[in-house]
Design a protein around this motif. Sequence first.
Motif, PDB file in Angstrom:
ATOM      1  N   ASP A  86      30.580  29.528  35.698  1.00  0.00           N
ATOM      2  CA  ASP A  86      30.960  30.640  34.831  1.00  0.00           C
ATOM      3  C   ASP A  86      29.807  31.006  33.895  1.00  0.00           C
ATOM      4  OD1 ASP A  86      33.315  32.360  33.957  1.00  0.00           O
ATOM      5  OD2 ASP A  86      32.778  31.443  32.040  1.00  0.00           O
TER       6      ASP A  86
ATOM      7  N   MET B 257      42.046  28.920  31.479  1.00  0.00           N
ATOM      8  CA  MET B 257      41.686  30.262  31.928  1.00  0.00           C
ATOM      9  C   MET B 257      41.116  31.155  30.829  1.00  0.00           C
ATOM     10  SD  MET B 257      41.808  30.513  35.133  1.00  0.00           S
ATOM     11  CE  MET B 257      41.248  28.815  35.138  1.00  0.00           C
TER      12      MET B 257
ATOM     13  N   ILE C 117      44.143  30.378  40.516  1.00  0.00           N
ATOM     14  CA  ILE C 117      45.111  30.718  41.557  1.00  0.00           C
ATOM     15  C   ILE C 117      46.040  29.531  41.786  1.00  0.00           C
ATOM     16  CG2 ILE C 117      45.423  31.337  43.986  1.00  0.00           C
ATOM     17  CD1 ILE C 117      42.734  32.755  43.853  1.00  0.00           C
TER      18      ILE C 117
ATOM     19  N   ASN D 257      36.973  31.209  42.295  1.00  0.00           N
ATOM     20  CA  ASN D 257      38.428  31.092  42.386  1.00  0.00           C
ATOM     21  C   ASN D 257      38.773  29.616  42.257  1.00  0.00           C
ATOM     22  OD1 ASN D 257      38.538  33.817  42.845  1.00  0.00           O
ATOM     23  ND2 ASN D 257      39.696  33.697  44.742  1.00  0.00           N
TER      24      ASN D 257
ATOM     25  N   GLU E 219      38.758  32.927  38.244  1.00  0.00           N
ATOM     26  CA  GLU E 219      40.160  33.329  38.415  1.00  0.00           C
ATOM     27  C   GLU E 219      40.975  32.118  38.848  1.00  0.00           C
ATOM     28  OE1 GLU E 219      42.991  36.322  41.104  1.00  0.00           O
ATOM     29  OE2 GLU E 219      40.808  36.340  41.355  1.00  0.00           O
TER      30      GLU E 219
END
Length: 228
Positions: free
Chosen positions: A25, A45, A54, A32, A52
């Motif tokens: 990041d 998050m 999930i 993901n 992202e």
Amino acid sequence: MAKKKKTFAIIGANNLGISIARELDKKKQLVNLFDINEDKLNLYMDEFEFVEGIIADCTIKRTLEKNGVGQFDSVIVCMGSNINSSLTVTLNLIDLGIDNFLVQTNDDKHKRMLLALGLKETQIIIPNEISGKLIATKSLFDIDVDVQSIDDEYIFVKLDLLEETNFDKTIQDNNLAANKEFTIVQIRRDGKIIIPDEYTMLKEKDLLYIFAKNTIINDLVLKICGVA
């Protein structure tokens, strides 16, 4: 021309998975992060810009297919403490014809199983060995690891577990699970290095290596050592 961002699938939001996600990041790569536990994903998050979360059970091959796991530049399986799930996900990736993946393992038994499935040594991540080499290097050159500044906001600190109320309880039960303010990166116990998760049991005389915000250190010392 701007450099194209790479895409990564990290399967498992354990300490290693979160650490890798943080680093990617920072480098503005697209990630993901898959985990079956929604609460665990929600813990992290908000701190990410390019990650992202999930919610998915990746032990189910169809789930991997539906989420386009074959389209990522790299897949990293971070489920070292759950050998059965790790092996199932690995088999799913092999069945789907994916070869650009890495798998975390915490012990030789798990590693041998992965090698038996046809993985190469270079596909297997052993955090214990990596951490061991890092600590050995610091010790060899007499680098202070008690408190080492990372930047203006975070430090790396090691603390002896002295507070008796923490003994023989899990990291989660002690309210010391990884969060936005600190993470227990590893534990040294009886000369061995443990890469913990929230279910790791804490023992008397454990030495905890922690990455934390400067503002929380005094509270951590009080909680872990029993003194401020």
